[in-house]
Design a protein around this motif. Sequence first.
Motif, short mmCIF file in Angstrom:
data_model
loop_
_atom_site.label_atom_id
_atom_site.label_comp_id
_atom_site.label_asym_id
_atom_site.label_seq_id
_atom_site.Cartn_x
_atom_site.Cartn_y
_atom_site.Cartn_z
N GLN A 260 16.09 -9.06 -46.01
CA GLN A 260 16.47 -9.15 -47.41
C GLN A 260 17.06 -7.84 -47.94
O GLN A 260 17.89 -7.82 -48.84
N PHE B 20 20.66 -7.78 -47.40
CA PHE B 20 21.30 -8.66 -48.39
C PHE B 20 21.47 -7.92 -49.73
O PHE B 20 22.55 -7.90 -50.32
N ASP B 21 20.37 -7.28 -50.17
CA ASP B 21 20.43 -6.57 -51.45
C ASP B 21 21.47 -5.45 -51.41
O ASP B 21 22.19 -5.22 -52.38
N PHE C 80 24.84 -6.88 -51.71
CA PHE C 80 25.04 -7.38 -53.07
C PHE C 80 25.40 -6.23 -54.01
O PHE C 80 26.36 -6.29 -54.76
N ASP D 21 26.92 -17.37 -57.09
CA ASP D 21 26.86 -18.59 -56.26
C ASP D 21 27.20 -18.28 -54.81
O ASP D 21 26.57 -18.80 -53.88
N PHE E 279 26.89 -15.48 -53.19
CA PHE E 279 25.81 -14.76 -52.51
C PHE E 279 24.64 -15.69 -52.17
O PHE E 279 24.02 -15.56 -51.12
N VAL E 280 24.37 -16.62 -53.08
CA VAL E 280 23.32 -17.61 -52.79
C VAL E 280 23.70 -18.40 -51.53
O VAL E 280 22.89 -18.60 -50.62
N TRP F 129 23.28 -16.43 -48.29
CA TRP F 129 21.90 -16.34 -47.79
C TRP F 129 21.46 -17.69 -47.19
O TRP F 129 20.83 -17.73 -46.14
N GLN F 130 21.83 -18.76 -47.87
CA GLN F 130 21.43 -20.08 -47.38
C GLN F 130 22.06 -20.38 -46.02
O GLN F 130 21.47 -21.05 -45.18
N THR G 136 24.44 -5.43 -62.47
CA THR G 136 24.35 -5.84 -61.07
C THR G 136 22.89 -6.12 -60.70
O THR G 136 22.59 -7.11 -60.02
N LEU H 100 21.32 -9.57 -59.45
CA LEU H 100 20.61 -9.64 -58.17
C LEU H 100 19.26 -10.32 -58.37
O LEU H 100 18.85 -11.17 -57.56
N VAL I 160 19.72 -13.96 -58.59
CA VAL I 160 19.98 -14.54 -57.27
C VAL I 160 18.67 -14.64 -56.49
O VAL I 160 18.40 -15.64 -55.82
N HIS I 161 17.83 -13.61 -56.58
CA HIS I 161 16.52 -13.64 -55.92
C HIS I 161 15.70 -14.84 -56.38
O HIS I 161 15.08 -15.54 -55.57
N ARG J 248 16.78 -17.64 -57.61
CA ARG J 248 17.35 -18.89 -57.10
C ARG J 248 17.00 -19.10 -55.64
O ARG J 248 16.92 -20.22 -55.16
N LEU J 249 16.85 -18.01 -54.90
CA LEU J 249 16.58 -18.13 -53.47
C LEU J 249 15.08 -17.99 -53.16
O LEU J 249 14.69 -17.94 -52.00
N MET K 252 13.19 -15.47 -53.44
CA MET K 252 12.93 -14.24 -52.67
C MET K 252 11.90 -13.39 -53.42
O MET K 252 11.85 -13.42 -54.65
N THR L 114 12.33 -7.02 -54.98
CA THR L 114 12.54 -5.78 -54.22
C THR L 114 12.96 -4.69 -55.18
O THR L 114 13.30 -4.94 -56.33
#
Lengths: 192, 323
Positions: free
Chosen positions: A21, A24-25, A28, A55, A57-58, A61-62, B61, B65, B68-69, B71-72, B74, B77
């Motif tokens: 993760q 990913f961050d 991003f 969207d 980025f989602v 990850w998926q 940003t 982020l 997005v976390h 939604r996923l 996560m 962090t």
Amino acid sequence: MNNTDETEQRRLADGIRKSDQRAFDELFRAMYPRLVRFAFKITRDWNASCDITQDIFVMLWQQRNNIDPDRSIHSWLYRSVRNRSYNYQRDRRNIADPEMADALTDESYPADVLVNEDRQEALLKRKFREWIHALPLRQRETFELSRFEGLCHQEIAAVMDVSVKTVNNHLTAALKQLRMRYKAYRQASQDQ
Amino acid sequence: MTTRNSQYSDKKQTPGSDPVRHHPPLPDDFEGEERRDVEDIWKKCADLQPHPVRKPTRKETEIALKSVHRRLDMPKTRPVTTIRSRIAWMAAAALILLTFGIGYLLIPQTVSAPYGERATVELPDGTGVELNSGTTIRYSRLFGIRNRNISLDGEAFFTVESGERPFIVNANRSVVEVTGTAFNIRSRSDDPGFETRVHVAEGSVSLYPAGDPGRKVTLEAGKWSRWNNSMVAPMPPETEAVDRMAGWRDNRFIFRNEPLGSIFREIERRFDIRVQLMEENAASELLTAHYSDPGQPEKIIEDICHVKGLRYSKTANGFRIYR
């Protein structure tokens, strides 16, 4: 794009594929602002540009299992954001005034006349912006991806779904056009 | 168009092999003059940020982020703080301090005498400067260390301390260069042709058009010269009584063959009033005048109108002049 960037991209892509993760961050944080700006150029809608980029980025990850670390992750991001932005713009244009988007673009040249800036210089910058804006769409997009987003030819080819040779042709044509305009402009200002 | 250079041909990327990267990414289809032009254009476009200039901020940003976390699904962090990034932060902080420090030194020091007032300044090297009304001088905070350069718009009397480094005044489009001396410069950016007049009271002074030191005219004490952008070289030195050189310092008002437009502007500066000249043709008419201490501006206006066949009326903040 240089080799450090490339190794960096590969490291992040590898990390994300392995569900790291933090990778990913990191990606991003590095890419979100640039991609939103890029999307905005197409959509002219700030909130939509933010949504589209998030969207993507989602989705990244998926679908992390499918990431190909040999391909530029930047290209993938730009390409996905670009496609979705054009779709958004197309759908909205059916509703809104089709002239609107262009009108907005023309208005949005930032005023370069900073207090300390030489007027000539400011004028020339403005001219260059106009000339870039007046390029045929594909040429302009290629030029902007190369000059402003710093993508290499291969990445641009992947983003725009064309061959590297076509990218090169677009860029050459764009530069020829800019050169011609710049020459004429210099000529005109000398004659004055 | 031929692809002379193979690095731009379609090379398929195979896994494991290093993809071909090029920097700078200019096409190789340009040669010679064309190549140079294109490189120039490439450089000129560097800071033409695509519109809009706005990008999401760091804070925006982070908010995006987080969303997005969520939604996923996560876990939360935090930006990772390693020793390395801490060093990077410290380096950045040091750099910012350094930049501000240098930036501070690069901000020029500006001294102005507003309309209706005068000012006296002592420069770091001991040089004294008296500023006539409506005059601005500008010099680096490093003045006297690296050089003794100063820029002037207006009129000032300099008493320069002698020193190793030459004392240089950039006055609109003229340059005045001295080592140690006393002299008056008048160089108003609103005078016709950016005319600069230099009168030397003591020592010697050089005057030349900016960028053309070959056209230098050297003035000894008691001499004066002028240059404007319709002249090739400054006027050969002429004699002037020393007490008339900077008459403004003793409240005098001295003009020698100067256009009415310039004279009215000088009256505006001296008395902090507005003089509107409704008769544009009159602005370029020349006049010679000498007042030992005019006291009130109306006396001068009245005389000028009398000599030039003009009329005047008072306004709320000055005078209006017409035929």
